[in-house]
Scaffold this motif. Structure first.
Motif, PDB file in Angstrom:
ATOM      1  N   ALA B 191       0.837  -1.208   0.000  1.00 49.85           N
ATOM      2  CA  ALA B 191       0.000   0.000   0.000  1.00 49.85           C
ATOM      3  C   ALA B 191       0.866   1.251   0.000  1.00 49.85           C
ATOM      4  O   ALA B 191       0.611   2.199  -0.745  1.00 49.85           O
ATOM      5  CB  ALA B 191      -0.935  -0.003   1.205  1.00 49.85           C
ATOM      6  N   ALA B 192       1.929   1.246   0.834  1.00 48.81           N
ATOM      7  CA  ALA B 192       2.813   2.402   0.917  1.00 48.81           C
ATOM      8  C   ALA B 192       3.511   2.646  -0.422  1.00 48.81           C
ATOM      9  O   ALA B 192       3.567   3.781  -0.905  1.00 48.81           O
ATOM     10  CB  ALA B 192       3.841   2.187   2.028  1.00 48.81           C
ATOM     11  N   LEU B 193       4.018   1.575  -1.041  1.00 50.29           N
ATOM     12  CA  LEU B 193       4.723   1.723  -2.323  1.00 50.29           C
ATOM     13  C   LEU B 193       3.780   2.222  -3.414  1.00 50.29           C
ATOM     14  O   LEU B 193       4.124   3.110  -4.188  1.00 50.29           O
ATOM     15  CB  LEU B 193       5.341   0.375  -2.731  1.00 50.29           C
ATOM     16  N   ALA B 194       2.567   1.649  -3.455  1.00 48.24           N
ATOM     17  CA  ALA B 194       1.606   2.064  -4.490  1.00 48.24           C
ATOM     18  C   ALA B 194       1.208   3.530  -4.299  1.00 48.24           C
ATOM     19  O   ALA B 194       1.062   4.271  -5.275  1.00 48.24           O
ATOM     20  CB  ALA B 194       0.376   1.165  -4.447  1.00 48.24           C
ATOM     21  N   THR B 195       1.053   3.948  -3.042  1.00 53.05           N
ATOM     22  CA  THR B 195       0.709   5.348  -2.775  1.00 53.05           C
ATOM     23  C   THR B 195       1.820   6.267  -3.275  1.00 53.05           C
ATOM     24  O   THR B 195       1.569   7.317  -3.870  1.00 53.05           O
ATOM     25  CB  THR B 195       0.496   5.574  -1.271  1.00 53.05           C
TER      26      THR B 195
END
Lengths: 103, 225
Positions: B191-195
């Motif tokens: 989630a952090a990387l995609a954000t």
């Protein structure tokens, strides 16, 4: 006046987003697959929120050593202690100290 | 009865330290309201009416910048769309709750209340309700009082001090306490990387892209168990 209207519409939309599944699924069977997916909502949204807060409105990432190490401190302290107050105090201390040192 | 009283007290004890980082945020919101040119009371009314700091700040900043009302409202609602996921995640436990609590509890469903309540969704329904209302009311009263006080006092803490960084720190704390198996840690990382990858999207929609990516990653990992 238009500001008030905008606030009321945003308020209604926000309430809708919070209530819709709670109300709509109140008396329905919820598929197991959906239940499982919902377990991942918390970690995913919280992680996305942390990253979003490190991005400026222009889309630039503001993550230097003070921010990165402070967040790492927060993760470690809360993992070991589960104490949110201590976590915030220690992480902010790391953040401010590094900022002062790195100038 | 004493079990109820214990969870109510626990709700307040859990809620107050999590509210603390929101205090600098109320000052930021106050500055946005004062600079937007709208009547301070109208700006403050967003606290009870919208009841969501990030959306309030988005809406008021954009209105103050002269952005069209429809665009400002749309942006604020995109920022708040993550609550759809909270609503779905809370739906099973709310099935065991009375109708009035479904309507009232929905109003209190903010990030912090969600994160604190989710580990308790399998508690006795009566105790869950007491805890949820305790946390919810603690946040609600504090938010209304502090956003009002911030407007009256004006910007007393200089922004340069960086108190605002306490907000992502607080969310990091809530993130880690919600992780009880490695699948969830992996979902959070995705989630952090995609954000991050979606950071340039308008209206901060990267938040939603990241959240959805994390949930999907979690489901895929769980299936391979």
């Amino acid at each position: 006046m238009s500001a008030l209207i905008a606030i009321v519409i945003t308020g209604l939309g926000t309430y809708f987003s919070r209530a819709v599944f709670i109300i709509a699924l109140a008396n329905r069977h919820i598929p197991p697959q959906l239940r499982l997916a919902m377990e991942y909502v918390g970690p995913s949204v919280m992680a996305a929120l942390v990253v979003t807060m490190l991005v400026t409105p222009e889309g630039e990432v503001a993550l230097g050593a003070p921010e990165g190490l402070a967040l790492l401190t927060a993760a470690l302290v809360v993992w070991r202690t589960r104490n949110h107050l201590l976590t915030i105090v220690l992480a902010m201390t790391v953040f401010w100290s590094l900022r002062a040192v790195l100038g | 009865m004493s079990a109820t009283r214990t969870v109510i007290r626990q709700g307040i004890i859990d809620g107050l330290p999590i509210f603390l980082p929101a205090v600098p945020f109320t000052l930021v919101l106050a500055i946005a309201i004062l600079e937007s040119g709208m009547l301070p009371f109208v700006g403050w009314s967003s606290s009870p009416v919208v009841y969501g700091g990030a959306a309030q700040l988005t809406l008021i900043t954009l209105l103050g910048d002269g952005v069209a009302m429809a665009a400002a409202v749309t942006a604020a609602l995109i920022v708040n769309a993550r609550h759809l996921m909270y609503s779905a995640a809370m739906a099973p436990t709310f099935q065991r709750q009375p109708g009035w609590f479904r309507w009232l509890g929905s109003y209190f469903l903010i990030d912090q209340v969600f994160a604190l309540a989710i580990p308790r969704i399998n508690d006795d329904p009566h105790l869950f309700r007491a805890y949820y209302l305790s946390v919810g009311l603690t946040f609600w009263v504090c938010w209304l009082v502090f956003t009002g006080a911030a407007l009256i006092m004006g910007p007393v803490i200089p922004e340069a001090w960086g108190f605002g960084f306490a907000v992502p720190v607080m969310f990091m704390g809530l993130l880690v306490t919600g992780i009880d198996r490695w699948h969830k840690a992996a979902a959070a990382l995705i989630a952090a990387l995609a954000t991050l990858l979606a950071a340039d999207l308008p209206h901060r929609a990267g938040l939603l892209v990241g959240a959805v990516a994390g949930v999907l990653a979690g489901l895929i990992l769980d299936r391979r168990r």
